[in-house]
Design an enzyme around this catalytic site. Sequence first.
Site, PDB file in Angstrom:
ATOM      1  N   ARG A  16      -2.512 -36.630 -36.784  1.00 16.58           N
ATOM      2  CA  ARG A  16      -1.761 -37.738 -36.181  1.00 16.58           C
ATOM      3  C   ARG A  16      -0.874 -37.238 -35.046  1.00 16.58           C
ATOM      4  NH1 ARG A  16       0.548 -39.781 -41.716  1.00 16.58           N
ATOM      5  NH2 ARG A  16       0.755 -37.522 -41.785  1.00 16.58           N
ATOM      6  N   SER A  17      -0.337 -36.014 -35.218  1.00 18.69           N
ATOM      7  CA  SER A  17       0.529 -35.482 -34.150  1.00 18.69           C
ATOM      8  C   SER A  17       0.002 -34.118 -33.712  1.00 18.69           C
ATOM      9  CB  SER A  17       1.961 -35.339 -34.669  1.00 18.69           C
ATOM     10  OG  SER A  17       1.971 -34.464 -35.777  1.00 18.69           O
ATOM     11  N   LEU A  76      -5.110 -30.369 -39.587  1.00 25.43           N
ATOM     12  CA  LEU A  76      -4.871 -28.943 -39.306  1.00 25.43           C
ATOM     13  C   LEU A  76      -3.535 -28.513 -39.922  1.00 25.43           C
ATOM     14  CD1 LEU A  76      -6.468 -26.720 -37.638  1.00 25.43           C
ATOM     15  CD2 LEU A  76      -4.624 -26.955 -35.973  1.00 25.43           C
ATOM     16  N   GLY A  77      -3.468 -28.583 -41.252  1.00 25.36           N
ATOM     17  CA  GLY A  77      -2.267 -28.133 -41.959  1.00 25.36           C
ATOM     18  C   GLY A  77      -2.455 -26.712 -42.454  1.00 25.36           C
ATOM     19  N   ARG A  78      -1.870 -26.432 -43.604  1.00 25.31           N
ATOM     20  CA  ARG A  78      -1.939 -25.068 -44.160  1.00 25.31           C
ATOM     21  C   ARG A  78      -3.387 -24.630 -44.369  1.00 25.31           C
ATOM     22  NH1 ARG A  78       2.840 -27.475 -47.276  1.00 25.31           N
ATOM     23  NH2 ARG A  78       1.164 -28.891 -47.884  1.00 25.31           N
ATOM     24  N   ILE A  79      -4.175 -25.489 -45.031  1.00 21.64           N
ATOM     25  CA  ILE A  79      -5.563 -25.096 -45.326  1.00 21.64           C
ATOM     26  C   ILE A  79      -6.426 -25.199 -44.067  1.00 21.64           C
ATOM     27  CG2 ILE A  79      -7.593 -25.533 -46.764  1.00 21.64           C
ATOM     28  CD1 ILE A  79      -5.657 -26.810 -48.846  1.00 21.64           C
ATOM     29  N   HIS A 118     -15.720 -30.230 -57.317  1.00 15.54           N
ATOM     30  CA  HIS A 118     -14.288 -30.033 -57.011  1.00 15.54           C
ATOM     31  C   HIS A 118     -13.812 -28.639 -57.444  1.00 15.54           C
ATOM     32  CE1 HIS A 118     -10.356 -32.411 -56.196  1.00 15.54           C
ATOM     33  NE2 HIS A 118     -10.287 -31.168 -55.744  1.00 15.54           N
ATOM     34  N   ARG A 121     -10.260 -34.998 -50.182  1.00 15.68           N
ATOM     35  CA  ARG A 121     -10.358 -35.974 -51.272  1.00 15.68           C
ATOM     36  C   ARG A 121     -11.549 -36.868 -50.963  1.00 15.68           C
ATOM     37  NH1 ARG A 121      -7.521 -33.133 -53.856  1.00 15.68           N
ATOM     38  NH2 ARG A 121      -5.449 -33.578 -54.694  1.00 15.68           N
ATOM     39  N   ASP A 148     -17.239 -31.184 -51.840  1.00 12.63           N
ATOM     40  CA  ASP A 148     -16.549 -30.665 -53.027  1.00 12.63           C
ATOM     41  C   ASP A 148     -15.860 -31.794 -53.784  1.00 12.63           C
ATOM     42  OD1 ASP A 148     -15.465 -28.649 -54.743  1.00 12.63           O
ATOM     43  OD2 ASP A 148     -13.569 -28.711 -53.630  1.00 12.63           O
ATOM     44  N   GLU A 184     -14.932 -39.233 -58.603  1.00 13.05           N
ATOM     45  CA  GLU A 184     -15.265 -38.049 -59.391  1.00 13.05           C
ATOM     46  C   GLU A 184     -14.638 -38.122 -60.789  1.00 13.05           C
ATOM     47  OE1 GLU A 184     -13.660 -35.328 -56.401  1.00 13.05           O
ATOM     48  OE2 GLU A 184     -12.150 -34.681 -57.847  1.00 13.05           O
TER      49      GLU A 184
HETATM   50  O1  A2R Z   1      -1.282 -36.024 -39.192  1.00 12.81           O
HETATM   51  P1  A2R Z   1      -0.310 -34.897 -39.231  1.00 12.81           P
HETATM   52  O2  A2R Z   1       0.176 -34.507 -37.881  1.00 12.81           O
HETATM   53  O3  A2R Z   1       0.784 -35.123 -40.239  1.00 12.81           O
HETATM   54  O4  A2R Z   1      -1.155 -33.622 -39.759  1.00 12.81           O
HETATM   55  C1  A2R Z   1      -1.563 -33.527 -41.117  1.00 12.81           C
HETATM   56  C2  A2R Z   1      -2.971 -34.087 -41.346  1.00 12.81           C
HETATM   57  N1  A2R Z   1      -2.991 -35.526 -41.643  1.00 12.81           N
HETATM   58  C3  A2R Z   1      -3.730 -36.419 -40.970  1.00 12.81           C
HETATM   59  N2  A2R Z   1      -4.585 -36.261 -39.951  1.00 12.81           N
HETATM   60  C4  A2R Z   1      -5.162 -37.380 -39.461  1.00 12.81           C
HETATM   61  N3  A2R Z   1      -4.938 -38.619 -39.943  1.00 12.81           N
HETATM   62  C5  A2R Z   1      -4.092 -38.821 -40.973  1.00 12.81           C
HETATM   63  N4  A2R Z   1      -3.882 -40.051 -41.446  1.00 12.81           N
HETATM   64  C6  A2R Z   1      -3.443 -37.678 -41.531  1.00 12.81           C
HETATM   65  N5  A2R Z   1      -2.549 -37.490 -42.533  1.00 12.81           N
HETATM   66  C7  A2R Z   1      -2.289 -36.174 -42.582  1.00 12.81           C
HETATM   67  O5  A2R Z   1      -3.442 -33.370 -42.491  1.00 12.81           O
HETATM   68  C8  A2R Z   1      -1.761 -32.057 -41.448  1.00 12.81           C
HETATM   69  O6  A2R Z   1      -2.235 -31.341 -40.340  1.00 12.81           O
HETATM   70  C9  A2R Z   1      -2.845 -32.063 -42.521  1.00 12.81           C
HETATM   71  C10 A2R Z   1      -2.314 -31.807 -43.933  1.00 12.81           C
HETATM   72  O7  A2R Z   1      -1.789 -30.520 -43.972  1.00 12.81           O
HETATM   73  P2  A2R Z   1      -0.822 -29.998 -45.138  1.00 12.81           P
HETATM   74  O8  A2R Z   1       0.179 -31.051 -45.467  1.00 12.81           O
HETATM   75  O9  A2R Z   1      -0.347 -28.640 -44.746  1.00 12.81           O
HETATM   76  O10 A2R Z   1      -1.768 -29.941 -46.403  1.00 12.81           O
HETATM   77  P3  A2R Z   1      -2.642 -28.711 -46.954  1.00 12.81           P
HETATM   78  O11 A2R Z   1      -1.811 -27.808 -47.757  1.00 12.81           O
HETATM   79  O12 A2R Z   1      -3.455 -28.132 -45.845  1.00 12.81           O
HETATM   80  O13 A2R Z   1      -3.600 -29.513 -47.959  1.00 12.81           O
HETATM   81  C11 A2R Z   1      -4.395 -30.608 -47.502  1.00 12.81           C
HETATM   82  C12 A2R Z   1      -5.116 -31.307 -48.630  1.00 12.81           C
HETATM   83  C13 A2R Z   1      -4.297 -31.638 -49.863  1.00 12.81           C
HETATM   84  O14 A2R Z   1      -3.436 -32.713 -49.696  1.00 12.81           O
HETATM   85  C14 A2R Z   1      -5.386 -31.914 -50.886  1.00 12.81           C
HETATM   86  O15 A2R Z   1      -5.813 -33.243 -50.788  1.00 12.81           O
HETATM   87  C15 A2R Z   1      -6.513 -30.997 -50.425  1.00 12.81           C
HETATM   88  O16 A2R Z   1      -6.125 -30.491 -49.145  1.00 12.81           O
HETATM   89  O17 A2R Z   1      -6.626 -29.921 -51.325  1.00 12.81           O
END
Ligand code: A2R
Length: 317
Positions: free
Chosen positions: A173-174, A150-153, A276, A229, A253, A258
């Site tokens: 994770r948090s 639940l990040g930006r996207i 993609h 991914r 996607d 890929e």
């Molecule tokens: O786990 P947290 O609390 O850091 O939350 C991040 C979550 N995340 C995970 N959730 C579960 N298990 C994991 N091992 C794990 N690692 C990261 O993914 C956070 O809520 C989310 C990532 O959000 P953002 O960093 O804001 O990335 P955004 O801009 O939403 O893009 C996500 C992905 C990119 O990295 C590309 O692979 C794709 O969307 O286009």
Amino acid sequence: MADRPALLQIGKVLPTMATRLDAGFEVTVLPEGDADFLAARGGEFTAVATMKGISDEVMAALPNLKIIASFGVGYDSINADAAAERGIIVTHTPDVLNDEVADTAIMLWLAVSKELVPSEAWARSGDWEAKGAYPLTRSVRGRKVGILGLGRIGQTIAEMCQLFGNEVVYHTRSEKDVPYQYYGNLVEMARDVDVIFVITPGGAATNKLVNAQVMEALGPEGILINVARGTVVDETAMIAALESGKLGAAGLDVFEAEPKIPEALKRLKNVVLVPHIGSATVETRDAMGALVCDNLDRWRENGGAVTPVPECKHLVT
Ligand code: A2R
């Protein structure tokens, strides 16, 4: 810093980017398959603009590198920790693609639930005339939605789901400060929801996070949408679950290897596959390209950056 620093371009850039890069940098495109090029000229470059990451070998062959400006929000194809250790700033393009990727995710969900592809074929083939109305499909309205990441996207997808009257829950994770129920356990979330949107980063920490157990918990009526991914989902287990009916359907996607897509996946009727295209519109790609150039221009002007990746934030004043 030189007026026009030497920049190594990896991959093809958009025309709008090429104009801006040429205005500020001495640009050289990395020739493919030329093993001698980096050994001979690697020392010249202080900046990299890349559309497709950078390998450890190429990074190691650039001893004077100071910045890697990457196109895209995900940077799992760049060793950002190693770059940070060398004092190299890595930048990416967050936020400007949130809406586009969320739109693609919702499009896939709608296409899977309302069977866009087979019903379109029904219309084209004459089946409508010959066999009558297309069988009933499933609504996305009122469904319980699980968001993995639940990040930006992910938050943008959650907001769009409000339009459909969905209850949204999430796993990260948090726990976040959001009005959605948090699940610390992904399998438990999968058991409780109708659809999972996968939108975490790629890389080792999320490799095959969506495994057979998660998909079986999502169940025969469940839908898996992956716009993150290919590596985040165990593709072999997903194909087996889709073939056996243990998982209902998927909208994908992204793929593990890929642009290669396994033949077994292509044969399945309960999937929608797109190449993609998450952020791939003219408007959003232009915005992403502009942000790559903004980062490079900021660095050229004062050694800073607009959107450094978290691992490199401390390098930017
Ligand atoms: O786990 P947290 O609390 O850091 O939350 C991040 C979550 N995340 C995970 N959730 C579960 N298990 C994991 N091992 C794990 N690692 C990261 O993914 C956070 O809520 C989310 C990532 O959000 P953002 O960093 O804001 O990335 P955004 O801009 O939403 O893009 C996500 C992905 C990119 O990295 C590309 O692979 C794709 O969307 O286009």
